[in-house]
Design an enzyme around this catalytic site. Structure first.
Site, PDB file in Angstrom:
ATOM      1  N   GLY A  51       0.157  -4.840   0.824  1.00 50.88           N
ATOM      2  CA  GLY A  51      -1.081  -4.697   0.065  1.00 50.88           C
ATOM      3  C   GLY A  51      -1.123  -5.549  -1.183  1.00 50.88           C
ATOM      4  O   GLY A  51      -2.196  -5.965  -1.625  1.00 50.88           O
ATOM      5  N   GLY A 106       0.828  -1.200   0.000  1.00 49.24           N
ATOM      6  CA  GLY A 106       0.000   0.000   0.000  1.00 49.24           C
ATOM      7  C   GLY A 106       0.859   1.246   0.000  1.00 49.24           C
ATOM      8  O   GLY A 106       2.038   1.207   0.380  1.00 49.24           O
ATOM      9  N   ASP A 151      -1.039  -6.962   7.838  1.00 46.19           N
ATOM     10  CA  ASP A 151      -2.495  -6.842   7.718  1.00 46.19           C
ATOM     11  C   ASP A 151      -3.007  -7.514   6.437  1.00 46.19           C
ATOM     12  O   ASP A 151      -2.503  -8.562   6.084  1.00 46.19           O
ATOM     13  CB  ASP A 151      -2.902  -5.360   7.799  1.00 46.19           C
ATOM     14  N   GLU A 210       5.903  -5.557   7.837  1.00 51.74           N
ATOM     15  CA  GLU A 210       5.258  -4.454   8.563  1.00 51.74           C
ATOM     16  C   GLU A 210       5.795  -4.194   9.969  1.00 51.74           C
ATOM     17  O   GLU A 210       5.724  -3.053  10.451  1.00 51.74           O
ATOM     18  CB  GLU A 210       3.745  -4.688   8.628  1.00 51.74           C
TER      19      GLU A 210
END
Length: 385
Positions: A145, A97, A176, A168
């Protein structure tokens, strides 16, 4: 025609010229924004191309807002039999992302920190529940992402150029996009190891770990795509058959040993613990070069992120994907209000000094009370699938 009439015509002409210039700029602006992702109907398939190669196809909110409605349309279209997603540029499928923009939004557009994660996770769920076969060609860098756009689909095709990671914890976040669902379901404790250390899997190892369903030599990827597009009203079994045949024919790195294979026992033993402190103690007691290397890596990660991540995976191991995505949405919003995510983005992507100053700086300073505050319910702000 008098002089006054000539001036009037010239004035009108200049106004039209100015209007055309403005319109051209608007069209270019709209095209630039829209072309971040290409959505095409080709053959029997809907084809999604992530088209930000200069940014390693990093996922933006604009891209999510284009992909989701088109995915839903193709899912209902009787003439669309499969959906293919790929990245442009040859270096990356999707490197994650656009977290730099998300961090910057804290001081400018607060809505982005909510909208991005909420809409991204709704898209992740739509991919997982898609009624049409979904084929992700994860050629090149696939992180964060990008993993969310691929791992929940029915078919994931890796190549020798694939590079998978969930890094992350090194930027003050957690793995996530449904990481709490798919990571604890990998073999043994491999998912816990990948989540806490951000370890990178390459090439065939992406398939061997269970992230990808197939492996195809990158030079055959275009031919594979064309063969899939040429299928006539294919069922899922027909698509699987084509993928299986290419997988069987791909010989690159076939005899190369799995990079984590020799450490499987150590991974399973050391990462079988319910606290980060115990995992660290297990690695210390092991004392092998591999264990010492993992201790070095973990020591650089955000202590808060490490504790959030372990609990996320432990809880996610018995939850549905939707339950996990809801939990992760709550966690992201708490992280946006905290210190470490913004500090991690600063250190890695803005100043690039690679020296984040985590707060708290030590694991023993992250209390159970602190951890519980991240997992609290957000009520009406939760996801609506």
């Amino acid at each position: 025609m008098g002089q006054q009439d000539v001036w009037r015509l010239l004035s009108r002409f200049n106004s039209l010229k100015r209007a055309n210039v403005i319109l051209q700029h608007l069209r270019m602006s709209m095209h630039t924004e829209a072309s971040e992702v290409l959505l095409e109907r080709r053959g029997c398939a809907g084809v999604i191309t992530l088209n930000r190669p200069k940014f390693l196809n990093a996922l933006s909110l604009n891209m999510i807002r284009q992909i989701y409605p088109q995915l839903k349309k193709w899912e209902q279209d009787p003439e669309t039999f499969l959906i293919i997603i790929k990245g442009a540029g040859g270096k990356a499928f999707c490197a994650g992302g656009d977290i730099k923009a998300i961090s910057e939004a804290k001081n400018t557009r607060q809505n982005l920190t909510r909208d991005f994660f909420r809409e991204e996770y709704i898209l992740n769920n739509a991919i997982a529940s898609c009624q049409k076969p979904y084929v992700a060609l994860i050629d090149g860098i696939t992180m964060g992402g990008g993993v969310g756009l691929s791992v929940h689909g029915r078919f994931r095709v890796a190549t020798e150029r694939s590079l998978f990671a969930m890094p992350e914890t090194g930027i003050g976040l957690f793995p996530d996009v449904g990481g709490g669902y798919f990571l604890p379901r990998l073999q043994g404790k491999l998912g816990y190891f990948l989540a806490l250390t951000g370890f990178r899997l390459k090439g065939r190892d992406v398939h061997r770990a269970g992230i990808a369903t197939h492996f195809v030599d990158s030079e055959k990827l275009h031919k594979l795509e064309e063969e899939l597009l040429a299928l006539k009203s294919p069922a899922a079994e027909d698509i699987a058959g084509v993928l299986e045949s290419y997988h069987a024919e791909s010989k690159m790195d076939q005899d190369k040993s799995v990079i984590f294979e020799e450490h499987v026992d150590k991974i399973n033993r050391c990462f079988s613990a319910n606290t980060v402190e115990q995992i660290i103690e297990n690695l210390r007691q092991d004392g092998s070069p591999f264990a010492i290397e993992q201790l070095k890596v973990i020591s650089k990660m955000s202590p808060t992120s490490l504790k959030i991540t372990l609990r996320q995976l432990l809880e996610g191991s018995s939850k549905t994907l939707q339950e996990v995505l809801t939990m992760e949405y709550r966690l992201t919003q708490a992280c946006m209000e905290g210190h470490d995510f913004h500090e991690g983005v600063r250190a890695v992507l803005v100043d690039k000094d690679q020296s984040p100053k985590w707060k708290p700086a030590n694991l023993n300073e992250v209390t159970d009370e602190d951890l519980n505050s991240y997992f609290k319910s957000l009520g009406s702000s939760d996801l609506k699938f």
